[in-house]
Scaffold this motif. Structure first.
Motif, PDB file in Angstrom:
ATOM      1  N   UNK A  68       0.852  -1.251   0.071  1.00 48.05           N
ATOM      2  CA  UNK A  68       0.073   0.096   0.000  1.00 48.05           C
ATOM      3  C   UNK A  68       0.809   1.354  -0.059  1.00 48.05           C
ATOM      4  N   UNK A  69       2.213   1.171  -0.316  1.00 47.46           N
ATOM      5  CA  UNK A  69       2.920   2.401  -0.146  1.00 47.46           C
ATOM      6  C   UNK A  69       2.964   3.107  -1.386  1.00 47.46           C
ATOM      7  N   UNK A  70       2.286   4.412  -1.099  1.00 45.42           N
ATOM      8  CA  UNK A  70       2.326   5.408  -1.996  1.00 45.42           C
ATOM      9  C   UNK A  70       3.380   6.024  -2.676  1.00 45.42           C
ATOM     10  N   UNK A  71       4.424   6.056  -2.010  1.00 44.72           N
ATOM     11  CA  UNK A  71       5.791   6.494  -2.461  1.00 44.72           C
ATOM     12  C   UNK A  71       6.365   5.533  -3.355  1.00 44.72           C
ATOM     13  N   UNK A  72       6.123   4.373  -3.072  1.00 42.10           N
ATOM     14  CA  UNK A  72       6.777   3.218  -3.984  1.00 42.10           C
ATOM     15  C   UNK A  72       5.790   3.391  -5.415  1.00 42.10           C
ATOM     16  N   UNK A  73       4.652   3.627  -5.357  1.00 45.52           N
ATOM     17  CA  UNK A  73       3.929   3.501  -6.361  1.00 45.52           C
ATOM     18  C   UNK A  73       4.246   4.758  -7.216  1.00 45.52           C
ATOM     19  N   UNK A  74       4.419   5.928  -6.755  1.00 46.03           N
ATOM     20  CA  UNK A  74       4.876   7.254  -7.529  1.00 46.03           C
ATOM     21  C   UNK A  74       6.214   6.882  -8.010  1.00 46.03           C
ATOM     22  N   UNK A  75       7.252   6.494  -7.395  1.00 49.40           N
ATOM     23  CA  UNK A  75       8.597   6.244  -7.989  1.00 49.40           C
ATOM     24  C   UNK A  75       8.478   5.006  -9.132  1.00 49.40           C
ATOM     25  N   UNK A  76       7.762   3.973  -8.960  1.00 48.22           N
ATOM     26  CA  UNK A  76       7.641   3.078 -10.238  1.00 48.22           C
ATOM     27  C   UNK A  76       6.884   3.703 -11.533  1.00 48.22           C
ATOM     28  N   UNK A  77       5.665   4.548 -11.061  1.00 49.62           N
ATOM     29  CA  UNK A  77       5.116   5.265 -12.147  1.00 49.62           C
ATOM     30  C   UNK A  77       6.189   6.300 -12.897  1.00 49.62           C
ATOM     31  N   UNK A  78       6.960   6.929 -12.190  1.00 54.35           N
ATOM     32  CA  UNK A  78       7.717   7.940 -12.511  1.00 54.35           C
ATOM     33  C   UNK A  78       8.835   7.205 -13.367  1.00 54.35           C
ATOM     34  N   UNK A  79       9.410   6.313 -13.034  1.00 52.03           N
ATOM     35  CA  UNK A  79      10.510   5.446 -13.605  1.00 52.03           C
ATOM     36  C   UNK A  79      10.049   4.869 -15.185  1.00 52.03           C
ATOM     37  N   UNK A  80       8.658   4.478 -14.868  1.00 52.36           N
ATOM     38  CA  UNK A  80       8.144   3.967 -16.164  1.00 52.36           C
ATOM     39  C   UNK A  80       8.051   5.009 -17.272  1.00 52.36           C
ATOM     40  N   UNK A  81       7.446   6.157 -16.808  1.00 54.32           N
ATOM     41  CA  UNK A  81       7.209   7.383 -17.712  1.00 54.32           C
ATOM     42  C   UNK A  81       8.524   7.833 -18.483  1.00 54.32           C
ATOM     43  N   UNK A  82       9.725   7.770 -17.533  1.00 53.22           N
ATOM     44  CA  UNK A  82      11.028   8.131 -18.041  1.00 53.22           C
ATOM     45  C   UNK A  82      11.270   6.989 -18.848  1.00 53.22           C
ATOM     46  N   UNK A  83      11.273   5.955 -18.843  1.00 48.94           N
ATOM     47  CA  UNK A  83      11.610   4.708 -19.601  1.00 48.94           C
ATOM     48  C   UNK A  83      11.037   4.646 -20.863  1.00 48.94           C
ATOM     49  N   UNK A  84       9.642   4.988 -20.842  1.00 46.32           N
ATOM     50  CA  UNK A  84       8.889   4.966 -22.257  1.00 46.32           C
ATOM     51  C   UNK A  84       9.147   6.021 -22.963  1.00 46.32           C
ATOM     52  N   UNK A  85       9.329   7.200 -22.255  1.00 40.97           N
ATOM     53  CA  UNK A  85       9.939   8.439 -23.084  1.00 40.97           C
ATOM     54  C   UNK A  85      11.255   8.054 -23.761  1.00 40.97           C
ATOM     55  N   UNK A  86      12.175   7.564 -22.988  1.00 43.58           N
ATOM     56  CA  UNK A  86      13.637   7.343 -23.582  1.00 43.58           C
ATOM     57  C   UNK A  86      13.593   6.607 -24.906  1.00 43.58           C
ATOM     58  N   UNK A  87      12.488   5.596 -24.751  1.00 40.17           N
ATOM     59  CA  UNK A  87      12.719   4.393 -25.723  1.00 40.17           C
ATOM     60  C   UNK A  87      11.695   4.607 -26.754  1.00 40.17           C
ATOM     61  N   UNK A  88      10.593   5.250 -26.696  1.00 43.18           N
ATOM     62  CA  UNK A  88       9.730   5.351 -27.667  1.00 43.18           C
ATOM     63  C   UNK A  88       9.316   6.668 -28.077  1.00 43.18           C
ATOM     64  N   UNK A  89      10.056   7.718 -27.548  1.00 43.75           N
ATOM     65  CA  UNK A  89       9.775   9.272 -28.132  1.00 43.75           C
ATOM     66  C   UNK A  89      10.331   9.288 -29.435  1.00 43.75           C
ATOM     67  N   UNK A  90       9.313   9.910 -30.472  1.00 42.09           N
ATOM     68  CA  UNK A  90       9.973   9.801 -31.787  1.00 42.09           C
ATOM     69  C   UNK A  90      10.555  11.306 -32.196  1.00 42.09           C
ATOM     70  N   UNK A  91      10.521  12.169 -31.152  1.00 44.78           N
ATOM     71  CA  UNK A  91      10.879  13.436 -31.360  1.00 44.78           C
ATOM     72  C   UNK A  91      12.536  13.630 -30.760  1.00 44.78           C
ATOM     73  N   UNK A  92      12.653  12.552 -30.125  1.00 50.20           N
ATOM     74  CA  UNK A  92      14.180  12.611 -29.340  1.00 50.20           C
ATOM     75  C   UNK A  92      15.162  12.118 -30.346  1.00 50.20           C
TER      76      UNK A  92
END
Length: 228
Positions: free
Chosen positions: A204-228
């Motif tokens: 139920x840890x909200x901090x762990x939830x936020x950390x994982x979600x932010x990491x996934x956002x960065x991971x997807x941006x670095x991997x799939x961003x077509x403008x990068x």
């Protein structure tokens, strides 16, 4: 399911499990065979029985699997929710990828719903272990049917069958087994209460939830961003 495959399954099941063997009742008549005669989704996590996983996202190592969910679920460490109203490109890309992957899972479940009435209608089994076993059995049966009928799909496969016959909101007629006895609840005891409470707090840890979600956002941006 074609008859030869059905008969092969019935023969193997009845040979190895007497529960499915036909026997005479008090009147001397043979009883019908009914394969389905007779939640928490995080119990394995809480009790320490969940499969071990390890993966790295955005340079951070994680050891807990997660579910893709929509906004109605709580912000727990094992959930990854979409972003409802993304305003920046990075968040828009994450929402697109998350919702696309979630849709694939929902469609796969929809295929099982169209094939098995047990999954399509409200569940009458209250024991979580039985639910899990029945779901696994349905998946195995589905794969057996696909393998058996693969060569015929080009002739009669109709994708529309997966979007018709949707679940209804009808009320189940009975909440008891065929013998009139109510379905039982699972009463498995917790082996280690201290470990259970630690796992519950981490779940139920909200901090762990936020950390994982932010990491996934960065991971997807670095991997799939077509403008990068």
């Amino acid at each position: 399911m074609r008859r030869p495959l059905f008969r092969r399954i019935v023969d193997v099941v009845t040979v190895n499990d007497e529960y499915f063997q036909q026997r005479s009742d008090a009147t001397g008549s043979l009883n019908d065979i009914n394969v389905l005669h007779r939640s928490p989704i995080f119990d394995d996590v809480l009790t320490g029985r969940a499969p071990k996983v390890s993966y790295i996202v955005n340079g951070r190592e994680n050891d807990r699997a997660y579910y893709l969910t929509d906004g109605i679920y709580p912000s727990w460490s094992t959930f990854v929710k979409s972003i409802t109203f993304p305003t920046i490109e990075k968040h828009k890309l994450f929402a697109q990828c998350q919702e696309s992957a979630r849709k694939d899972v929902e469609r796969a479940f929809g295929v099982l719903q169209t094939r098995f009435a047990f999954i399509r209608h409200p569940c009458l089994v209250w024991d979580k272990d039985n639910m899990g076993k029945i779901m696994i059995a349905c998946i195995i049966l589905h794969n057996m049917i696909v393998e058996d009928e693969r060569e015929t799909y080009l002739h009669y496969y109709d994708p529309d069958e997966f979007f018709n016959d949707m679940p209804t909101n009808r009320q189940p007629e009975s909440y008891t087994e065929d013998d009139g006895q109510p379905f039982g609840f699972s009463t498995d005891r917790i082996g280690n209460l201290a470990s259970y409470m630690v796992n519950r707090e981490q779940l139920r840890n909200r901090e762990t939830y936020n950390a994982l979600k932010n990491d996934l956002i960065e991971h997807i941006w670095q991997k799939f961003d077509t403008n990068n």
